[in-house]
Write a protein that holds these residues in place. Structure first.
Motif, PDB file in Angstrom:
ATOM      1  N   LEU A  98       0.825  -1.210   0.000  1.00  0.00           N
ATOM      2  CA  LEU A  98       0.000   0.000   0.000  1.00  0.00           C
ATOM      3  C   LEU A  98       0.857   1.256   0.000  1.00  0.00           C
ATOM      4  CD1 LEU A  98      -2.710  -1.224   2.519  1.00  0.00           C
ATOM      5  CD2 LEU A  98      -3.018  -0.873   0.050  1.00  0.00           C
ATOM      6  N   LEU A  99       1.972   1.227   0.737  1.00  0.00           N
ATOM      7  CA  LEU A  99       2.887   2.371   0.727  1.00  0.00           C
ATOM      8  C   LEU A  99       3.481   2.582  -0.662  1.00  0.00           C
ATOM      9  CD1 LEU A  99       4.869   2.084   4.094  1.00  0.00           C
ATOM     10  CD2 LEU A  99       3.275   3.889   3.422  1.00  0.00           C
ATOM     11  N   GLN A 100       3.871   1.487  -1.311  1.00  0.00           N
ATOM     12  CA  GLN A 100       4.439   1.583  -2.656  1.00  0.00           C
ATOM     13  C   GLN A 100       3.425   2.147  -3.644  1.00  0.00           C
ATOM     14  OE1 GLN A 100       5.639  -2.474  -3.261  1.00  0.00           O
ATOM     15  NE2 GLN A 100       7.654  -2.194  -2.308  1.00  0.00           N
ATOM     16  N   GLN A 101       2.149   1.864  -3.413  1.00  0.00           N
ATOM     17  CA  GLN A 101       1.086   2.384  -4.271  1.00  0.00           C
ATOM     18  C   GLN A 101       0.656   3.793  -3.865  1.00  0.00           C
ATOM     19  OE1 GLN A 101      -0.035   0.533  -7.032  1.00  0.00           O
ATOM     20  NE2 GLN A 101       1.763  -0.646  -6.372  1.00  0.00           N
ATOM     21  N   ARG A 102       1.346   4.346  -2.871  1.00  0.00           N
ATOM     22  CA  ARG A 102       1.038   5.687  -2.351  1.00  0.00           C
ATOM     23  C   ARG A 102      -0.399   5.780  -1.861  1.00  0.00           C
ATOM     24  NH1 ARG A 102       4.299   9.723  -6.553  1.00  0.00           N
ATOM     25  NH2 ARG A 102       6.347   8.744  -6.258  1.00  0.00           N
ATOM     26  N   CYS A 103      -0.836   4.714  -1.269  1.00  0.00           N
ATOM     27  CA  CYS A 103      -2.181   4.651  -0.703  1.00  0.00           C
ATOM     28  C   CYS A 103      -2.122   5.128   0.749  1.00  0.00           C
ATOM     29  CB  CYS A 103      -2.713   3.222  -0.771  1.00  0.00           C
ATOM     30  SG  CYS A 103      -4.339   3.003  -0.042  1.00  0.00           S
ATOM     31  N   THR A 104      -2.862   6.170   1.065  1.00  0.00           N
ATOM     32  CA  THR A 104      -2.841   6.730   2.416  1.00  0.00           C
ATOM     33  C   THR A 104      -4.084   6.373   3.223  1.00  0.00           C
ATOM     34  OG1 THR A 104      -3.790   8.797   1.591  1.00  0.00           O
ATOM     35  CG2 THR A 104      -1.375   8.652   1.711  1.00  0.00           C
ATOM     36  N   SER A 105      -5.083   5.791   2.547  1.00  0.00           N
ATOM     37  CA  SER A 105      -6.283   5.379   3.283  1.00  0.00           C
ATOM     38  C   SER A 105      -6.942   4.214   2.563  1.00  0.00           C
ATOM     39  CB  SER A 105      -7.278   6.535   3.423  1.00  0.00           C
ATOM     40  OG  SER A 105      -7.823   6.872   2.168  1.00  0.00           O
ATOM     41  N   LEU A 106      -7.607   3.376   3.334  1.00  0.00           N
ATOM     42  CA  LEU A 106      -8.361   2.237   2.817  1.00  0.00           C
ATOM     43  C   LEU A 106      -9.838   2.485   3.064  1.00  0.00           C
ATOM     44  CD1 LEU A 106      -6.233  -0.802   4.088  1.00  0.00           C
ATOM     45  CD2 LEU A 106      -6.594  -0.147   1.709  1.00  0.00           C
ATOM     46  N   ASP A 107     -10.636   2.305   2.032  1.00  0.00           N
ATOM     47  CA  ASP A 107     -12.076   2.436   2.225  1.00  0.00           C
ATOM     48  C   ASP A 107     -12.594   1.366   3.169  1.00  0.00           C
ATOM     49  OD1 ASP A 107     -13.212   4.507   0.058  1.00  0.00           O
ATOM     50  OD2 ASP A 107     -11.444   3.482  -0.705  1.00  0.00           O
ATOM     51  N   CYS A 108     -11.984   0.184   3.090  1.00  0.00           N
ATOM     52  CA  CYS A 108     -12.506  -0.948   3.857  1.00  0.00           C
ATOM     53  C   CYS A 108     -11.431  -2.007   3.967  1.00  0.00           C
ATOM     54  CB  CYS A 108     -13.733  -1.492   3.122  1.00  0.00           C
ATOM     55  SG  CYS A 108     -14.379  -3.040   3.738  1.00  0.00           S
ATOM     56  N   VAL A 109     -11.386  -2.694   5.094  1.00  0.00           N
ATOM     57  CA  VAL A 109     -10.612  -3.926   5.209  1.00  0.00           C
ATOM     58  C   VAL A 109     -11.599  -5.045   5.510  1.00  0.00           C
ATOM     59  CG1 VAL A 109      -8.413  -2.897   5.876  1.00  0.00           C
ATOM     60  CG2 VAL A 109     -10.051  -3.488   7.645  1.00  0.00           C
ATOM     61  N   ILE A 110     -11.503  -6.104   4.725  1.00  0.00           N
ATOM     62  CA  ILE A 110     -12.360  -7.271   4.909  1.00  0.00           C
ATOM     63  C   ILE A 110     -11.549  -8.318   5.653  1.00  0.00           C
ATOM     64  CG2 ILE A 110     -13.664  -9.093   3.742  1.00  0.00           C
ATOM     65  CD1 ILE A 110     -14.094  -7.086   1.418  1.00  0.00           C
ATOM     66  N   VAL A 111     -12.036  -8.712   6.826  1.00  0.00           N
ATOM     67  CA  VAL A 111     -11.355  -9.699   7.678  1.00  0.00           C
ATOM     68  C   VAL A 111     -12.156 -10.995   7.551  1.00  0.00           C
ATOM     69  CG1 VAL A 111     -10.438 -10.181   9.978  1.00  0.00           C
ATOM     70  CG2 VAL A 111     -10.768  -7.801   9.239  1.00  0.00           C
ATOM     71  N   PRO A 112     -11.765 -11.895   6.635  1.00  0.00           N
ATOM     72  CA  PRO A 112     -12.636 -13.015   6.322  1.00  0.00           C
ATOM     73  C   PRO A 112     -12.317 -14.322   7.032  1.00  0.00           C
ATOM     74  CG  PRO A 112     -10.954 -12.844   4.649  1.00  0.00           C
ATOM     75  CD  PRO A 112     -10.632 -11.795   5.691  1.00  0.00           C
ATOM     76  N   ALA A 113     -11.135 -14.415   7.669  1.00  0.00           N
ATOM     77  CA  ALA A 113     -10.683 -15.700   8.229  1.00  0.00           C
ATOM     78  C   ALA A 113     -10.170 -15.486   9.646  1.00  0.00           C
ATOM     79  CB  ALA A 113      -9.585 -16.309   7.355  1.00  0.00           C
ATOM     80  N   TYR A 114     -10.378 -16.494  10.502  1.00  0.00           N
ATOM     81  CA  TYR A 114     -10.166 -16.285  11.929  1.00  0.00           C
ATOM     82  C   TYR A 114      -9.268 -17.331  12.573  1.00  0.00           C
ATOM     83  CZ  TYR A 114     -14.042 -13.585  10.301  1.00  0.00           C
ATOM     84  OH  TYR A 114     -14.811 -12.745   9.528  1.00  0.00           O
ATOM     85  N   GLY A 115      -8.506 -18.048  11.729  1.00  0.00           N
ATOM     86  CA  GLY A 115      -7.471 -18.931  12.240  1.00  0.00           C
ATOM     87  C   GLY A 115      -6.293 -18.127  12.751  1.00  0.00           C
ATOM     88  N   GLU A 116      -5.409 -18.780  13.501  1.00  0.00           N
ATOM     89  CA  GLU A 116      -4.304 -18.077  14.153  1.00  0.00           C
ATOM     90  C   GLU A 116      -3.430 -17.325  13.168  1.00  0.00           C
ATOM     91  OE1 GLU A 116      -2.086 -20.683  16.657  1.00  0.00           O
ATOM     92  OE2 GLU A 116      -3.780 -21.114  17.992  1.00  0.00           O
ATOM     93  N   GLU A 117      -3.105 -17.956  12.021  1.00  0.00           N
ATOM     94  CA  GLU A 117      -2.194 -17.318  11.079  1.00  0.00           C
ATOM     95  C   GLU A 117      -2.827 -16.078  10.462  1.00  0.00           C
ATOM     96  OE1 GLU A 117      -4.433 -20.358   8.541  1.00  0.00           O
ATOM     97  OE2 GLU A 117      -3.800 -20.094  10.625  1.00  0.00           O
ATOM     98  N   HIS A 118      -4.141 -16.104  10.244  1.00  0.00           N
ATOM     99  CA  HIS A 118      -4.820 -14.942   9.685  1.00  0.00           C
ATOM    100  C   HIS A 118      -4.913 -13.816  10.714  1.00  0.00           C
ATOM    101  CE1 HIS A 118      -6.146 -16.865   5.927  1.00  0.00           C
ATOM    102  NE2 HIS A 118      -6.236 -17.961   6.653  1.00  0.00           N
ATOM    103  N   LEU A 119      -5.233 -14.145  11.948  1.00  0.00           N
ATOM    104  CA  LEU A 119      -5.343 -13.114  12.980  1.00  0.00           C
ATOM    105  C   LEU A 119      -3.978 -12.526  13.325  1.00  0.00           C
ATOM    106  CD1 LEU A 119      -8.087 -14.612  15.309  1.00  0.00           C
ATOM    107  CD2 LEU A 119      -8.316 -12.830  13.573  1.00  0.00           C
ATOM    108  N   ALA A 120      -2.909 -13.332  13.201  1.00  0.00           N
ATOM    109  CA  ALA A 120      -1.560 -12.796  13.385  1.00  0.00           C
ATOM    110  C   ALA A 120      -1.262 -11.766  12.299  1.00  0.00           C
ATOM    111  CB  ALA A 120      -0.529 -13.917  13.358  1.00  0.00           C
ATOM    112  N   GLY A 121      -1.684 -12.051  11.068  1.00  0.00           N
ATOM    113  CA  GLY A 121      -1.514 -11.086   9.986  1.00  0.00           C
ATOM    114  C   GLY A 121      -2.303  -9.820  10.236  1.00  0.00           C
ATOM    115  N   LEU A 122      -3.519  -9.961  10.772  1.00  0.00           N
ATOM    116  CA  LEU A 122      -4.324  -8.790  11.128  1.00  0.00           C
ATOM    117  C   LEU A 122      -3.626  -7.960  12.187  1.00  0.00           C
ATOM    118  CD1 LEU A 122      -6.899  -7.062  11.252  1.00  0.00           C
ATOM    119  CD2 LEU A 122      -7.893  -8.794  12.773  1.00  0.00           C
ATOM    120  N   SER A 123      -3.069  -8.626  13.210  1.00  0.00           N
ATOM    121  CA  SER A 123      -2.384  -7.915  14.288  1.00  0.00           C
ATOM    122  C   SER A 123      -1.187  -7.122  13.749  1.00  0.00           C
ATOM    123  CB  SER A 123      -1.925  -8.915  15.354  1.00  0.00           C
ATOM    124  OG  SER A 123      -1.284  -8.259  16.412  1.00  0.00           O
TER     125      SER A 123
END
Length: 278
Positions: free
Chosen positions: A43-68
Motif C-alpha cells: 500500500l505504501l508503494q502504491q502511495r495509498c494513504t487510506s483504505l475504504d474498507c478492510v475485509i477480515v474473512p478468516a479467523y485462524g491463528e495465522e490470519h489473525l496474526a496477519g491482522l495484528s
C-alpha cells in the motif's frame, strides 16, 4: 475501472481491489517470506494513504496474526481505514485481535445474536463495486474455518467469490440459503477455499456454480495435490472463444494474479507469467 490482485503469499491470503479513482479495499493480510511482500508495504508503494474498507474473512491463528501485524503497521505508517467487514456473530472475548480491530474501525456487518434465526448475509455497494457477504453463526459452528466470511464481488461482467477458509460443513450450511445458491450461479471466477485443500472442497457447490476460471492461492509455496487440481479443473468451463487456454490458475505456477476491468473494454486476467483477455 477495477483491478483485483490476488497476491502470491506464503502465509494466509491477501487480495486488493483498487478503482481508477484511488479507492482501495483489502481482503485479508497474508505475507510472503520469500519475496518480502506484506500488504502494508504494498500500500505504501502504491502511495495509498487510506483504505475504504478492510475485509477480515478468516479467523485462524495465522490470519489473525496477519491482522495484528497490519494493525500495528497502520499506526506506524499513518494509514487510515474507514471501516472493516467481518463475521458479526463472533464473540469478542474469543477473537482478541478482531476485537481490537473492531474497536478502532467498527464492523459494518450486523446480526441479532439473540434472534432464533439470525441473518447470515448482508449486501452493500462500495465505490461502484457490489459486495454480498455470507457467514455461518458462531452459535452453529465453533471451529474458525467454518466461521469464515464468504465474499461475493460483482463489477460489470466480473462475478467473483472469495470463500476464505470455509470447509465442507460450512459450505453445506450456507447452501441451505437460497440467496447464497442464487449468487453462486452467476460466479464466473471462483477462488478455491483454504488454499485448495481437500477438507474445503465441497462438490455440491458446483451443482450451482460453473465458473470460467478457478484460482488457487497456494500456501507456503507448495503445490496443491494433483487430485485436487484435477477435481477443481473439471468444474471450470474455460473462457469464451478459447482466448484463455487455462481453466485453473495457481499462485504457485502463475504468481500474483490480476483481474481487471476498464470501462466497456474486455476484462483481462494477467499473471506474472502470462496475460489473457476474454
Amino acid at each position: 475501472m477495477l483491478d483485483i490482485k490476488i497476491f502470491d503469499v506464503d502465509e494466509g491470503f491477501c487480495a486488493a481491489l483498487s478503482t481508477g479513482d484511488h479507492h482501495t479495499i483489502l481482503i485479508d493480510f497474508g505475507y510472503s517470506t520469500r519475496s518480502g511482500f506484506n500488504p502494508s508495504q504494498y500500500l505504501l508503494q502504491q502511495r495509498c494513504t487510506s483504505l475504504d474498507c478492510v475485509i477480515v474473512p478468516a479467523y485462524g491463528e495465522e490470519h489473525l496474526a496477519g491482522l495484528s501485524n497490519f494493525l500495528r503497521q497502520t499506526l506506524i505508517d499513518g494509514l487510515a481505514v474507514h471501516f472493516l467487514v467481518a463475521n458479526p456473530s463472533l464473540a469478542a472475548d474469543q477473537f482478541h485481535e478482531l476485537d481490537l480491530a473492531n474497536q478502532r474501525f467498527s464492523n459494518v456487518l450486523t446480526t441479532d445474536k439473540s434472534s432464533r434465526c439470525p441473518k447470515v448475509s448482508q449486501s452493500m455497494k462500495i465505490h461502484g463495486i457490489d459486495f454480498t457477504f455470507f457467514w455461518n453463526n458462531q452459535s452453529d459452528f465453533q471451529d474458525a474455518h467454518n466461521l469464515s466470511l464468504v465474499t461475493f464481488v460483482s463489477y460489470g461482467d466480473i462475478k467473483l467469490v472469495f470463500p476464505s477458509d470455509l470447509e465442507i460443513e460450512g459450505w453445506r450450511a450456507l447452501l441451505k440459503d437460497n440467496d447464497f445458491c442464487h449468487r453462486l450461479r452467476y460466479v464466473n471466477m471462483f477462488v478455491a477455499a483454504n488454499h485448495g485443500r481437500e477438507e474445503s472442497y465441497c462438490p455440491e457447490v458446483f451443482d450451482y456454480c460453473r465458473p470460467e476460471i478457478i484460482i488457487i492461492s497456494n500456501e507456503m509455496n507448495q503445490r496443491v495435490s494433483p487430485n485436487m487440481l484435477n477435481q477443481y479443473r473439471k468444474h471450470a468451463k474455460g473462457c469464451s472463444e478459447s482466448i484463455c487456454d487455462q481453466k485453473l490458475l495457481t499462485t504457485y505456477d502463475d504468481g500474483t494474479i490480476t483481474i481487471s476491468k476498464c470501462l466497456d473494454r474486455l476484462r483481462q486476467v494477467q499473471t506474472q507469467r502470462k496475460a489473457y483477455q476474454h
